[in-house]
Design a protein around this motif. Structure first.
Motif, PDB file in Angstrom:
ATOM      1  N   GLY A 235       0.812  -1.215   0.000  1.00 14.38           N
ATOM      2  CA  GLY A 235       0.000   0.000   0.000  1.00 14.38           C
ATOM      3  C   GLY A 235       0.841   1.258   0.000  1.00 14.38           C
ATOM      4  O   GLY A 235       0.510   2.246  -0.671  1.00 14.38           O
ATOM      5  N   ILE A 236       1.975   1.237   0.719  1.00 11.28           N
ATOM      6  CA  ILE A 236       2.846   2.413   0.773  1.00 11.28           C
ATOM      7  C   ILE A 236       3.417   2.717  -0.602  1.00 11.28           C
ATOM      8  O   ILE A 236       3.360   3.856  -1.087  1.00 11.28           O
ATOM      9  N   VAL A 237       3.951   1.701  -1.263  1.00 12.50           N
ATOM     10  CA  VAL A 237       4.560   1.897  -2.580  1.00 12.50           C
ATOM     11  C   VAL A 237       3.511   2.286  -3.617  1.00 12.50           C
ATOM     12  O   VAL A 237       3.742   3.147  -4.468  1.00 12.50           O
ATOM     13  N   THR A 238       2.320   1.672  -3.541  1.00 11.18           N
ATOM     14  CA  THR A 238       1.255   1.992  -4.491  1.00 11.18           C
ATOM     15  C   THR A 238       0.834   3.449  -4.374  1.00 11.18           C
ATOM     16  O   THR A 238       0.614   4.135  -5.384  1.00 11.18           O
ATOM     17  N   THR A 239       0.738   3.930  -3.156  1.00 13.33           N
ATOM     18  CA  THR A 239       0.375   5.340  -2.934  1.00 13.33           C
ATOM     19  C   THR A 239       1.422   6.269  -3.520  1.00 13.33           C
ATOM     20  O   THR A 239       1.091   7.265  -4.189  1.00 13.33           O
ATOM     21  N   GLU A 240       2.679   5.949  -3.294  1.00 15.86           N
ATOM     22  CA  GLU A 240       3.750   6.789  -3.826  1.00 15.86           C
ATOM     23  C   GLU A 240       3.789   6.735  -5.352  1.00 15.86           C
ATOM     24  O   GLU A 240       4.099   7.736  -5.997  1.00 15.86           O
ATOM     25  N   MET A 241       3.448   5.584  -5.931  1.00 11.35           N
ATOM     26  CA  MET A 241       3.410   5.483  -7.390  1.00 11.35           C
ATOM     27  C   MET A 241       2.302   6.353  -7.963  1.00 11.35           C
ATOM     28  O   MET A 241       2.457   6.971  -9.023  1.00 11.35           O
ATOM     29  N   ALA A 242       1.185   6.413  -7.260  1.00  8.93           N
ATOM     30  CA  ALA A 242       0.081   7.261  -7.716  1.00  8.93           C
ATOM     31  C   ALA A 242       0.478   8.728  -7.686  1.00  8.93           C
ATOM     32  O   ALA A 242       0.120   9.503  -8.582  1.00  8.93           O
TER      33      ALA A 242
END
Length: 277
Positions: A235-242
Motif C-alpha cells: 500500500g505504501i509503494v502503491t500510494t507513492e506510485m500514484a
C-alpha cells in the motif's frame, strides 16, 4: 569591443560529437552504437554463464577467457569515453547508470585479487535497462521511473515498518521460547526468533514447530499477522506510485553535462544541474 572569455566547461566539438553518439539515440550513429553495446552486453552475459558450466569450461575455457576480457576492455573504454564527453563526469559516476556501468567492469579486475569474482559480471544485465531509452519505449521508461521514485519516497516509511516487524518477531520469538522451551526444539531465543521470522513471512520450513496448544495458538496468530504485514508495504509503494504518476511526461534526452535523463519533453535546461539541453 571586449571579447567574452571562453568557458572552460564548454565541450569541444569532438566531445559534442562523441556525446551525441554515446548518450543520444536519435541519430543513426547513436542508435548503432547503443544497439552494438546491447549486443555486447548480452554476449558477455552468455559467456559468463557458459563458463560456469564445468564441462564447457574444461573444453572452451581459454576462448571464454579471451572473450570475457575483450568485453571487459571494451566496456572500460566505453566508460572512459562517457566520462570524457560530459562537462561534469563526477555526477555521472555517482548516478544510478554510472554506478551500474562501473559494476559491469569491476569484477574482472577484482578477479586478480579474489578468484571467482568473474561470476559477478552478471551485473551487466542491469545495463540492459538502456533498451527502454534506445528504442524509445517511453511508456516503459516512464513506468520504470515512477517505480524508482515511489520506492525512493517510500524508504523512510518502509524502514519504520521494518523496525516494527523486527521488534514484533523478537518479542514473539521470546514468548514462544518461554512457552515451548528447549525440549520442543526452541533451544534459544535467536533460534525462536528465526522461527518467528519464517512463520510471519508465511514461508514455513517446518524444521521447528510448536507442540503445545498455546504454542500452536501463537503460531496461528503469527501466520495471520503475516498476511496483514504483506499488505502494508504494498500500500505504501502503491500510494507513492500514484503521486509520482502526476508528474509530466518525460523524454530520453541526456544532459550533456551530468549525463542524467528523465527531463520533461519541453525542458530547455537540465533539472539536476541547470545546463542547457
Amino acid at each position: 569591443m571586449e571579447q567574452k572569455a571562453p568557458d572552460n566547461d564548454e565541450l569541444r566539438p569532438w566531445q559534442s560529437r562523441l556525446h551525441e553518439v554515446i548518450y543520444e539515440s536519435h541519430t543513426t550513429a547513436g542508435k548503432a552504437f547503443d544497439i552494438t553495446l546491447l549486443a555486447f552486453i548480452l554476449l558477455s552475459i552468455v559467456v559468463v554463464m557458459l563458463d560456469s558450466v564445468a564441462s564447457l569450461h574444461a573444453r572452451y575455457g581459454m576462448i571464454f577467457f579471451i572473450l570475457e576480457w575483450f568485453f571487459t576492455l571494451t566496456f572500460t573504454v566505453e566508460y572512459i569515453l562517457r566520462l570524457i564527453c560530459i562537462r561534469k563526469p563526477l555526477k555521472y559516476m555517482f548516478s544510478v547508470l554510472g554506478i551500474i556501468d562501473l559494476l559491469a567492469i569491476i569484477p574482472s579486475y577484482l578477479s586478480f585479487v579474489y578468484i571467482g569474482s568473474q561470476s559477478l559480471l552478471v551485473f551487466r544485465a542491469l545495463r540492459l535497462l538502456r533498451v527502454f531509452r534506445i528504442f524509445k519505449l517511453v511508456h516503459f521508461l516512464s513506468e520504470m521511473r515512477f517505480l524508482y521514485i515511489a520506492i525512493l519516497n517510500s524508504i523512510r516509511k518502509i524502514s519504520i515498518f521494518i523496525l516494527f516487524v523486527v521488534s514484533t518477531v523478537v518479542i514473539l520469538g521470546s514468548i514462544i521460547y518461554l512457552v515451548e522451551g528447549p525440549h520442543n526444539g526452541f533451544t534459544s531465543i535467536p533460534q525462536s526468533v528465526y522461527w518467528a521470522i519464517v512463520t510471519i513471512t508465511t514461508v514455513g520450513y517446518g524444521d521447528i514447530a510448536p507442540v503445545t496448544p498455546l504454542g500452536k495458538f501463537i503460531a496461528s496468530f503469527i501466520m495471520l499477522l503475516g498476511y496483514g504485514i504483506i499488505a502494508v508495504p504494498t500500500g505504501i509503494v502503491t500510494t507513492e506510485m500514484a503521486l509520482a504518476a502526476k508528474s509530466q511526461k518525460q523524454d530520453s534526452q541526456a544532459c550533456p553535462s551530468c549525463g542524467r535523463e528523465g527531463h520533461d519533453h519541453d525542458a530547455r535546461y537540465c533539472k539536476y544541474c541547470g545546463t542547457a539541453l
